[in-house]
Scaffold this motif. Structure first.
Motif: not given
Length: 417
Positions: A350, A355, A358, A400
């Motif tokens: 991920y 995001r 992130q 996630e």
């Protein structure tokens, strides 16, 4: 208006206040992690209370967060079993109790992050605040800026409000990466303040004279900038990142050159900068103990017990993989390697997704990989911030997974008016 909707409206402010109080408690706990001059430290007392309160109030453990929980519990069961082979258990039970406590902090951080992703920013800001204060104490102590300042040093090395320079230095690296990320992605008007913070923290790492901290800082900065260049697709943004990164590195290099003008700093730097120290390669030195320890561990499925190798040879393992074998046995070693491998693999999956969380996942993932590398020459077993990093990464992984489940859930059909 129904009674149910009225009750929910009344409950909303209460939930908001509870969430705010919870976030404040987590921030205070993270802040206290920068001040560990004796044990038990305020951090332990604060987090023990928080673990009990959060879970008594019903903090949920998702299936994702249950993964590190299960592996860390197996890891500590290995530590409990290793106590059975110790002739003298003095200190052993307390060591395993601390390990279990730190494991639970990982689970707590992951769960509260999954509950509210906004807590990631609060966690990192609290970490930066603690790091700036403890780094300043270490710097002032190193230069004996006030009477009694030497309490913030050890072996003529800055250690801030920690017990060991080798923990103090790595503790500062996560805040450095956070400020660097904000410098590379934020507005230029904030750059002077961010650069000032970076200078304080980098100088703190430098004056710790910890080779592990130096290596961790270099690797983490390079890895973070590399990942950001991979993530950002526009040439203009990549050019901005490269330009600011080069300017920041140049400024830090100038600051370090100024520090090296002090004879005391230059002499210790010349000594510590050697890749292999005398106590590394000497007879029964660090590397020889690694070899002996691994051979002993191969004969002891339950391990040797906490701190036993240090009692036998005068120094601890200084290798996290060997530590997991000698202190937690074969069971603990397998659980630890599985946890680290799973964390890095799941986080990597991920890593570059767009995001809100992130950047924090990226910083945490890079630092866990960096800690695995320096773990070959140092024990990270009871480093509080390492368990915090694990919690950050697993909290982001849980976010996630939740996001993925929501995207897969069927959209309910619209009802006719």
């Amino acid at each position: 208006m129904s009674a149910l909707s009225a009750d929910s409206r009344v409950a909303e402010p209460g939930r908001a206040m509870a969430g705010l109080a919870g976030s404040g408690a987590i921030a205070l706990g993270v802040f206290l992690s920068g001040f560990v001059m004796s044990e038990p430290a305020p951090y332990e007392l604060m987090m023990v209370a928080q673990i009990a309160i959060w879970f008594l109030l019903g903090l949920a453990i998702s299936r994702t967060v249950a993964i590190p929980l299960a592996l860390l519990l197996v890891f500590n069961v290995g530590g409990m079993l290793s106590l059975l082979v110790m002739r003298d258990m003095a200190g052993g039970p307390m060591y395993v109790a601390v390990s279990t406590f730190l494991a639970l902090t990982t689970v707590l951080y992951a769960a509260v992050i999954e509950d509210r992703p906004q807590r990631l920013e609060i966690i990192f800001k609290a970490w930066v605040a603690a790091a700036l204060i403890t780094a300043t104490l270490g710097i002032l102590g190193y230069f004996h800026a006030f009477p009694g300042a030497g309490v913030f040093t050890r072996y003529d090395r800055a250690m801030g409000a920690f017990e060991d320079p080798n923990v103090f230095g790595p503790y500062l690296v996560a805040p450095i990466l956070y400020l660097l990320h904000r410098l590379l992605t934020g507005r230029l008007s904030r750059a002077p303040l961010l650069v000032a913070g970076l200078l304080v923290l980098v100088l703190g790492v430098f004056l710790s004279f910890s080779r592990a901290a130096w290596g961790l800082l270099f690797f983490s900065v390079v890895a973070l900038v590399f990942l950001m260049l991979l993530k950002e697709r526009t040439a203009a943004f990549r050019l901005k990142i490269l330009a600011i990164a080069i300017a920041a590195i140049a400024l830090l290099a100038v600051a370090l050159l100024i520090a090296l003008q002090f004879d005391r700093v230059a002499d210790l730097f010349g000594n510590r900068a050697r890749l292999v120290q005398e106590y590394d390669g000497a007879r029964l030195g660090r590397f020889e103990r690694h070899r002996i320890g691994f051979l002993l561990a191969m004969e002891r499925p339950l391990g040797l017990g906490p701190m036993e190798l240090g009692r036998m040879y005068g120094e601890d393992e200084h290798n996290i993989w060997l530590k997991s074998l000698t202190t937690y046995g074969w069971l603990g070693f397998v659980a630890y390697v599985t946890l680290i491998g799973w964390t890095l693999a799941a986080g990597f999956r991920y890593l570059l997704r767009e995001r809100p969380w992130q950047p924090y996942l990226m910083i945490g993932w890079v630092l866990i990989l960096g800690h695995c590398l320096i773990g070959n020459v140092i024990d990270t077993d009871h480093w509080r911030h390492f368990y915090l990093l694990l919690g950050i990464v697993w909290g982001c992984i849980a976010l996630e997974q939740r996001n993925l489940r929501r995207s897969r859930s069927p959209v309910p059909p619209c009802l006719p008016a």
